[in-house]
Structures are given as C-alpha cells and as structure tokens.
Design a protein around this motif. Structure first.
Motif, PDB file in Angstrom:
ATOM      1  N   LYS A  98       0.830  -1.200   0.000  1.00 47.20           N
ATOM      2  CA  LYS A  98       0.000   0.000   0.000  1.00 47.20           C
ATOM      3  C   LYS A  98       0.869   1.256   0.000  1.00 47.20           C
ATOM      4  O   LYS A  98       0.575   2.237  -0.687  1.00 47.20           O
ATOM      5  N   LYS A  99       1.951   1.216   0.756  1.00 49.42           N
ATOM      6  CA  LYS A  99       2.854   2.373   0.780  1.00 49.42           C
ATOM      7  C   LYS A  99       3.528   2.588  -0.571  1.00 49.42           C
ATOM      8  O   LYS A  99       3.729   3.719  -1.007  1.00 49.42           O
ATOM      9  N   ARG A 100       3.853   1.482  -1.245  1.00 54.47           N
ATOM     10  CA  ARG A 100       4.463   1.615  -2.570  1.00 54.47           C
ATOM     11  C   ARG A 100       3.462   2.197  -3.571  1.00 54.47           C
ATOM     12  O   ARG A 100       3.819   3.019  -4.424  1.00 54.47           O
ATOM     13  N   TYR A 101       2.229   1.783  -3.468  1.00 55.53           N
ATOM     14  CA  TYR A 101       1.160   2.316  -4.313  1.00 55.53           C
ATOM     15  C   TYR A 101       0.978   3.806  -4.003  1.00 55.53           C
ATOM     16  O   TYR A 101       0.922   4.650  -4.914  1.00 55.53           O
ATOM     17  N   SER A 102       0.939   4.153  -2.722  1.00 57.64           N
ATOM     18  CA  SER A 102       0.796   5.558  -2.336  1.00 57.64           C
ATOM     19  C   SER A 102       1.999   6.379  -2.777  1.00 57.64           C
ATOM     20  O   SER A 102       1.864   7.555  -3.158  1.00 57.64           O
ATOM     21  N   GLU A 103       3.185   5.782  -2.733  1.00 54.82           N
ATOM     22  CA  GLU A 103       4.388   6.486  -3.191  1.00 54.82           C
ATOM     23  C   GLU A 103       4.265   6.880  -4.657  1.00 54.82           C
ATOM     24  O   GLU A 103       4.622   8.005  -5.048  1.00 54.82           O
ATOM     25  N   ALA A 104       3.755   5.959  -5.474  1.00 53.57           N
ATOM     26  CA  ALA A 104       3.572   6.268  -6.894  1.00 53.57           C
ATOM     27  C   ALA A 104       2.582   7.413  -7.076  1.00 53.57           C
ATOM     28  O   ALA A 104       2.825   8.355  -7.848  1.00 53.57           O
ATOM     29  N   LEU A 108       3.264  11.298  -8.583  1.00 52.35           N
ATOM     30  CA  LEU A 108       2.477  11.870  -9.674  1.00 52.35           C
ATOM     31  C   LEU A 108       1.867  13.207  -9.237  1.00 52.35           C
ATOM     32  O   LEU A 108       1.819  14.169 -10.023  1.00 52.35           O
ATOM     33  N   ALA A 109       1.430  13.270  -7.980  1.00 51.11           N
ATOM     34  CA  ALA A 109       0.890  14.523  -7.441  1.00 51.11           C
ATOM     35  C   ALA A 109       1.978  15.590  -7.397  1.00 51.11           C
ATOM     36  O   ALA A 109       1.750  16.749  -7.772  1.00 51.11           O
ATOM     37  N   PHE A 110       3.151  15.216  -6.945  1.00 56.17           N
ATOM     38  CA  PHE A 110       4.262  16.161  -6.842  1.00 56.17           C
ATOM     39  C   PHE A 110       4.629  16.702  -8.218  1.00 56.17           C
ATOM     40  O   PHE A 110       4.857  17.907  -8.387  1.00 56.17           O
ATOM     41  N   THR A 111       4.695  15.824  -9.207  1.00 56.08           N
ATOM     42  CA  THR A 111       5.021  16.246 -10.570  1.00 56.08           C
ATOM     43  C   THR A 111       3.977  17.225 -11.099  1.00 56.08           C
ATOM     44  O   THR A 111       4.308  18.251 -11.701  1.00 56.08           O
ATOM     45  N   ALA A 112       2.704  16.914 -10.858  1.00 55.66           N
ATOM     46  CA  ALA A 112       1.628  17.795 -11.322  1.00 55.66           C
ATOM     47  C   ALA A 112       1.712  19.168 -10.671  1.00 55.66           C
ATOM     48  O   ALA A 112       1.442  20.192 -11.297  1.00 55.66           O
ATOM     49  N   ALA A 113       2.124  19.200  -9.416  1.00 59.04           N
ATOM     50  CA  ALA A 113       2.176  20.472  -8.677  1.00 59.04           C
ATOM     51  C   ALA A 113       3.406  21.293  -9.012  1.00 59.04           C
ATOM     52  O   ALA A 113       3.384  22.519  -8.841  1.00 59.04           O
ATOM     53  N   HIS A 114       4.480  20.666  -9.505  1.00 61.69           N
ATOM     54  CA  HIS A 114       5.749  21.378  -9.652  1.00 61.69           C
ATOM     55  C   HIS A 114       6.257  21.452 -11.090  1.00 61.69           C
ATOM     56  O   HIS A 114       7.380  21.925 -11.302  1.00 61.69           O
ATOM     57  N   LEU A 124      -4.025  17.579  -6.470  1.00 64.25           N
ATOM     58  CA  LEU A 124      -4.965  17.332  -5.376  1.00 64.25           C
ATOM     59  C   LEU A 124      -5.592  15.943  -5.498  1.00 64.25           C
ATOM     60  O   LEU A 124      -5.699  15.200  -4.518  1.00 64.25           O
ATOM     61  N   GLN A 125      -5.970  15.592  -6.713  1.00 60.04           N
ATOM     62  CA  GLN A 125      -6.613  14.295  -6.953  1.00 60.04           C
ATOM     63  C   GLN A 125      -5.673  13.139  -6.609  1.00 60.04           C
ATOM     64  O   GLN A 125      -6.058  12.194  -5.910  1.00 60.04           O
ATOM     65  N   TYR A 126      -4.429  13.205  -7.089  1.00 57.31           N
ATOM     66  CA  TYR A 126      -3.474  12.131  -6.819  1.00 57.31           C
ATOM     67  C   TYR A 126      -3.137  12.047  -5.324  1.00 57.31           C
ATOM     68  O   TYR A 126      -3.011  10.954  -4.763  1.00 57.31           O
ATOM     69  N   ALA A 127      -2.984  13.212  -4.682  1.00 59.64           N
ATOM     70  CA  ALA A 127      -2.660  13.211  -3.255  1.00 59.64           C
ATOM     71  C   ALA A 127      -3.781  12.568  -2.449  1.00 59.64           C
ATOM     72  O   ALA A 127      -3.542  11.781  -1.520  1.00 59.64           O
ATOM     73  N   LYS A 128      -5.016  12.884  -2.789  1.00 62.00           N
ATOM     74  CA  LYS A 128      -6.159  12.288  -2.095  1.00 62.00           C
ATOM     75  C   LYS A 128      -6.202  10.777  -2.306  1.00 62.00           C
ATOM     76  O   LYS A 128      -6.505  10.012  -1.382  1.00 62.00           O
ATOM     77  N   VAL A 133      -5.408   5.177  -0.062  1.00 59.33           N
ATOM     78  CA  VAL A 133      -4.719   3.882  -0.011  1.00 59.33           C
ATOM     79  C   VAL A 133      -4.005   3.706   1.326  1.00 59.33           C
ATOM     80  O   VAL A 133      -4.086   2.654   1.967  1.00 59.33           O
ATOM     81  N   THR A 134      -3.303   4.765   1.767  1.00 61.95           N
ATOM     82  CA  THR A 134      -2.538   4.719   3.026  1.00 61.95           C
ATOM     83  C   THR A 134      -2.825   5.994   3.805  1.00 61.95           C
ATOM     84  O   THR A 134      -2.166   7.022   3.597  1.00 61.95           O
ATOM     85  N   PRO A 135      -3.807   5.972   4.708  1.00 60.78           N
ATOM     86  CA  PRO A 135      -4.225   7.207   5.390  1.00 60.78           C
ATOM     87  C   PRO A 135      -3.115   7.931   6.147  1.00 60.78           C
ATOM     88  O   PRO A 135      -3.166   9.153   6.290  1.00 60.78           O
ATOM     89  N   ASP A 136      -2.115   7.218   6.639  1.00 58.80           N
ATOM     90  CA  ASP A 136      -1.053   7.864   7.411  1.00 58.80           C
ATOM     91  C   ASP A 136       0.215   8.085   6.574  1.00 58.80           C
ATOM     92  O   ASP A 136       1.304   8.252   7.120  1.00 58.80           O
ATOM     93  N   TYR A 137       0.056   8.118   5.235  1.00 54.20           N
ATOM     94  CA  TYR A 137       1.222   8.316   4.376  1.00 54.20           C
ATOM     95  C   TYR A 137       1.617   9.792   4.421  1.00 54.20           C
ATOM     96  O   TYR A 137       0.999  10.654   3.799  1.00 54.20           O
ATOM     97  N   TYR A 138       2.660  10.068   5.159  1.00 55.42           N
ATOM     98  CA  TYR A 138       3.058  11.438   5.504  1.00 55.42           C
ATOM     99  C   TYR A 138       3.336  12.329   4.296  1.00 55.42           C
ATOM    100  O   TYR A 138       2.853  13.463   4.237  1.00 55.42           O
ATOM    101  N   PRO A 139       4.120  11.866   3.305  1.00 53.19           N
ATOM    102  CA  PRO A 139       4.408  12.763   2.170  1.00 53.19           C
ATOM    103  C   PRO A 139       3.152  13.225   1.432  1.00 53.19           C
ATOM    104  O   PRO A 139       3.078  14.383   0.999  1.00 53.19           O
ATOM    105  N   ALA A 140       2.156  12.346   1.298  1.00 54.17           N
ATOM    106  CA  ALA A 140       0.928  12.730   0.604  1.00 54.17           C
ATOM    107  C   ALA A 140       0.112  13.712   1.439  1.00 54.17           C
ATOM    108  O   ALA A 140      -0.484  14.656   0.902  1.00 54.17           O
ATOM    109  N   ARG A 141       0.070  13.499   2.740  1.00 56.04           N
ATOM    110  CA  ARG A 141      -0.620  14.451   3.629  1.00 56.04           C
ATOM    111  C   ARG A 141       0.025  15.834   3.506  1.00 56.04           C
ATOM    112  O   ARG A 141      -0.657  16.864   3.444  1.00 56.04           O
ATOM    113  N   TYR A 142       1.333  15.846   3.465  1.00 55.17           N
ATOM    114  CA  TYR A 142       2.095  17.090   3.384  1.00 55.17           C
ATOM    115  C   TYR A 142       1.794  17.809   2.072  1.00 55.17           C
ATOM    116  O   TYR A 142       1.529  19.017   2.044  1.00 55.17           O
TER     117      TYR A 142
END
Length: 359
Positions: A98-104, A108-114, A124-128, A133-142
C-alpha cells in the motif's frame, strides 16, 4: 480423448507460465542487488518487457504483484500506479505494498504540482488517492496541505496541516502554517503560492530560490509581514546585507519597533556600515564576554577591528576586555582608537585615563 488433450495443454501452459514466473522472480531479486534501478538499464528493461508479456499471457496475482514492484523500483510512476491498480483488483495489498502504491500516487501529485505549468487540481486528486490507499502516508498528507495552500483554499489547508501534525507533531512547517494561515488568507492565492513555495525552498536549504520567491511574495503582497520577515532573514543568511536591511526596515514600518525587529534592524544597519563578517565577530565576542570567556572575547573583538578598522564599538569592547585582564597597555591602544573614532564616547575616555595611569 479431445478433452484430455485440452486439459493436458492447459496444465502444460500453466506449468510453463509458472516456470517463467519463477525465473523472472529470481532475476528480479538479482537485479535488486546488482543493477541500477533505472528505466534505461538493460536488466530492468528486460524485466519490464518480460513481465508485460507474462501479464498478457497469465495475469495471475503473483505476476501482477511482480509487475507493480518492478515499476515502483525503477520509479516509472504512471506505470506503477496502473500496475498497483491492476493488482489490487485481484489481490490484497500488504501494508508495505500500500505504501508503494501511495508512493507512486504521491510522486504523480508532486510532478503535477511542480511542473512548469502546474496542474494543482490534478495534484490534489493524486494526493487524495494516495491518502485513501494509506491514510497515514506522511508525504501525501504534506503535499495535500501544500496544494490546498497554493489553491488559496485556506480552510482545507489548515485542516490538512493539522492532519500532518497528527502524524508528526514536531513538524515545524505544519505548526507554522496552522498559525499563519489566517493571516495568509487575507492576501489571496498568488501571495500564498509564492510564500509557501519560498518557505519550502527555505526549509530544504535552497536559499537563493527561497529569496527570489520571498521577494515575489513582498511584491505581490507588500503588506504581508511574514513575507518581509523571511525575505530579510534569507537575505541575511545569504550575506545580502542591502536586501536584509531593506526587509527589516519595511518590517519595522509594518509591525513597529518590536524587540525582535529592533535587534535585527540594528544588526543589519551595523552590517551595512562595517561589513557582515565584522559584525558577526563583534556579536560573537559580546556573547563570549557574557560567558566570562575574556580571552575568546578579546580574540573576536580584535577580529572585528581587523575586518573593519572604523568599527568604534569593537575597539571600545576590545579595550574593556583587555582592561579587565589587566593588559593596560593593550587597553590604552584600543581605547585610543575608540575615542579617536568617537570623541563623545565618555566611557572610553574615562577608561583610557585609568588604563594610562596603570600602565
């Protein structure tokens, strides 16, 4: 007879596919140890081609899991996203998967934002999705909090920063934006975006980029005090005394002469007169004096006068520490310089006379 032949062929095909999978899994484990994890590496290119072929022949959960891991390892994020989606349809993801899926999804969210032309809604869509997938995935929350901030959605941004703090209560950036969010909300999304990105660059020690973004913040929101504060601070840390002085002057105009503003404005003013390195040495000398380290203080005050021979306060303090160490001839030399530079310095004049009498 015909049914038997069909069954035999199926069994043979399954056995062949299982053999191919086992071989591929072994080669994958070897690649993890020996080959650079890039899409351009020949070993990984071969693994990707062969796992795709095997997936088209027999899309079993084991094949789909291996495919997803391969794409995650080489950081081909859009392929990894699709591969994890395919695997999720037929198998259960472990916590690590799940973390690997969330990492991907996060990448993708980071690329879209930057990217050069950011797509914040896509980010926003990718981060959500990553958080689903992983509610406590820190980088996506950030990233979710940053993206809401960039969009000017201050209410959701504040909530998202609070959720970051739920995971990491010591996150200084999240703490900062929970507190400053209400002030930022008055200046609109352009100011918000420039400041948030400047703060991120500053946090990552990319000071030159941060300074440019904070400068943009002050241009877009000239009344936004935090923009001026970080512009001045970053300029100071980069040694740009002129910009730092302008920043602290403006900040003092907007906020008034608070103790903090007065301290830094005086620091910047002195640095513009005598040079930043001389002022650093002088202030370090004063700290050493307060800690009763007279030898250390003398060395630092001497350094300040060497860097800036017209630095009157440094000469006066050099005289003082020499006097307190009973080095009266050295004190006379320093106090004479202090009095020459400022004839109205009554304290230096007084101790110059005392030192002369004790030589």
């Amino acid at each position: 007879m015909k049914k038997w032949l069909i069954a035999s062929a199926l069994l043979f095909g399954q056995g062949f596919a299982q053999q191919n999978l086992s071989e591929l899994q072994n080669e994958y484990q070897n690649a993890l140890k020996t080959a650079p994890k890039t899409t351009g590496n020949t070993t990984w290119k071969s693994l990707m081609d062969r796992v795709e072929e095997l997936k088209n022949q027999t899309p079993t959960p084991e094949v789909l899991r291996l495919r997803a891991n391969i794409y995650s390892d080489v950081k081909w994020w859009i392929k990894a996203k699709t591969a994890w989606e395919d695997f999720q349809k037929v198998g259960n993801l472990s916590a690590d998967e799940k973390k690997r899926y969330s990492e991907a999804l996060h990448n993708l969210a980071f690329t879209a934002a930057h990217r050069n032309e950011p797509n914040l809604q896509e980010a926003l869509q990718y981060a959500k999705q990553a958080i689903e997938v992983t509610p406590d995935y820190y980088p996506a929350r950030y990233l979710l909090a940053e993206t809401y901030q960039d969009l000017g959605d201050y209410s959701n941004a504040k909530n998202a920063w609070k959720e970051v703090l739920d995971i990491n209560p010591t996150d200084s950036k999240a703490q900062y934006f929970v507190n400053v969010g209400d002030r930022l909300s008055r200046f609109g999304p352009e100011v918000n975006q420039a400041f948030v990105r400047g703060y991120s660059a500053y946090s990552e020690n990319q000071k030159t980029e941060a300074l440019n973004l904070f400068k943009k913040t002050t241009e877009l929101g000239p009344e936004f005090t935090e923009g001026w504060r970080y512009y001045a601070r970053t300029a100071f840390e980069l040694g740009d005394v002129k910009a730092a002085l302008a920043g602290y002057q403006k900040l003092s105009e907007l906020e008034g002469q608070t103790p903090e503003n007065t301290y830094w404005l005086n620091y910047a003013t002195e640095a513009s007169q005598y040079g930043l390195e001389a002022v650093k040495a002088y202030r370090s000398g004063y700290t050493a004096y307060q800690q009763k380290n007279l030898k250390g203080a003398e060395s630092l005050f001497k350094q300040a006068t060497t860097l800036s021979p017209n630095y009157q306060k440094a000469w006066a303090w050099l005289g003082r520490v020499r006097y307190e160490q009973k080095n009266y001839s050295g004190a006379v030399q320093a106090y004479m310089q202090a009095v020459t530079l400022d004839p109205e310095d009554d304290s230096s004049e007084y101790y110059l006379k005392l030192a002369k009498n004790r030589k």
